[in-house]
Write an enzyme that holds these catalytic residues in place. Structure first.
Site, PDB file in Angstrom:
ATOM      1  CB  CYS A 123      -0.918   0.021   1.220  1.00 21.97           C
ATOM      2  SG  CYS A 123      -1.964   1.490   1.254  1.00 21.97           S
ATOM      3  CB  CYS A 126      -2.236   4.626   4.085  1.00 28.92           C
ATOM      4  SG  CYS A 126      -3.540   4.008   3.011  1.00 28.92           S
ATOM      5  CB  SER A 127      -0.875   0.862   6.595  1.00 29.34           C
ATOM      6  OG  SER A 127      -1.930   1.592   7.204  1.00 29.34           O
ATOM      7  CB  CYS A 128      -4.893  -0.520   2.232  1.00 30.51           C
ATOM      8  SG  CYS A 128      -5.586   1.136   2.428  1.00 30.51           S
TER       9      CYS A 128
END
Lengths: 223, 110
Positions: A123, A126-128
């Site tokens: 991702c 972000c941090s999906c």
């Protein structure tokens, strides 16, 4: 959850519930952001925008999600071709067949590794991450080096994980979004023909489902 | 050319394709407040108060300096507060009072 917690209730992953009214055992001052977290939560509860119990229940949900769920999905796909077809067609529905509920609105796309293609998920913004099936992502997945480099130099990134992909195998990097999450279906390793589903699942680690390593029978890896 | 145009082309969370250090395979178990913060994010999403994309943009709106200095969940809770202010759900003075109350309560613990 009205009270702040002592830190002594966080012995790793073993505790499976929160202690809403546990007495605070130490006198370490709360950090600024922790105070903010408590304050925001309490204000929202006071205004009945969220329920007092919902945070605690969601923590239980988060604690119940580990890579063992993803491993079960992968092992089933390796042993049941019809399931695998359904999994590749609609990842979320197939996971739900195995009793893995999705607590968010995300779509899940399962990417199959083959002799021609190796998949890697990232991702960049972000941090999906496919949290319902893998739990929370490791820190390195959320930090700059992986997010920056995975899309343009995946072979170098994979090499840092000890994964060397032959030049004739394409690498597909999938960039997750708020709504679309990916899970890698790794290749079943040779020599596992006699393994049953549980034995296969035990081989499948978190990192194999992110795509940074292949599944192997000959070494123990942390999940 | 001042170099500032790069700031327009790349918001601070838009990292894909940039250079980066070697990957350090760090992991940590979440602190209790970090886990609560994560659960709060999910609950805010369930109630359609703040969804994942709003959260992401809220972090981006903190700007490069804060993104660089705050930890992951510090960024989240700061973004939630700002978004709740923007939506008129909370006002800053209420949060300031509540934070003071939380701190005082903690200080009063035996």
């Amino acid at each position: 959850m009205g009270q702040a917690h002592g830190h002594d209730d966080d012995h790793g992953r073993d505790h499976d519930h929160d202690h809403p009214h546990a007495p605070i055992a130490d006198d370490t001052p709360l950090g600024y952001y922790e105070i903010m977290e408590i304050a925001v939560r309490e204000l929202l509860i006071e205004r009945r925008l969220i329920g007092a119990d919902e945070i605690r229940r969601q923590i239980e949900v988060l604690d119940s999600r580990t890579p063992a769920l993803g491993a079960k999905v992968v092992a089933r796909a390796w042993t049941d071709p019809a399931f695998k077809a359904r999994l590749l067609a609609n990842g979320r529905k197939a996971c739900e067949e195995l009793g893995i509920s999705f607590y968010d609105d995300t779509e899940l796309i399962v990417l199959e590794n083959t002799d021609k293609v190796h998949n890697l998920i990232v991702c960049t913004l972000c941090s999906c991450y496919p949290r319902p099936v893998l739990g929370l992502p490791p820190d390195w997945y959320k930090l700059r080096p992986y997010r920056a480099r995975a899309v343009t130099e995946p072979r170098a990134v994979l090499a840092e994980f000890g994964t060397l992909i032959p030049d004739d195998v394409e690498i597909h990097v999938s960039d997750s979004t708020a709504m679309v999450r990916y899970l890698v279906l790794p290749k079943r390793p040779p020599g596992t023909e006699a393994y049953d589903e549980d034995a296969l699942a035990a081989l499948v680690t978190r990192d194999t489902m992110i795509g940074v390593v292949d599944v192997s029978t000959d070494r123990e890896r942390p999940r | 050319m001042t170099g500032s145009e790069e700031l327009l082309k790349r918001l601070p969370t838009d990292l894909g394709g940039l250079s980066g250090d070697a990957i350090s395979r760090t992991e940590h178990d979440l602190e209790p407040w970090e886990k609560r913060c994560h659960a709060l994010a999910d609950v805010l999403d369930f109630h359609k108060i703040i969804n994942t994309e709003e959260k992401r943009r809220g972090v981006e709106a903190l700007g490069a300096e804060m993104i660089g200095k705050l930890s992951y969940y510090e960024r989240w809770i700061a973004a939630f507060a700002n978004i709740l202010f923007q939506k008129g759900i909370l006002v800053p003075v209420d949060l300031a009072r509540k934070m003071a109350e939380v701190e005082a309560r903690r200080a009063a613990q035996p």
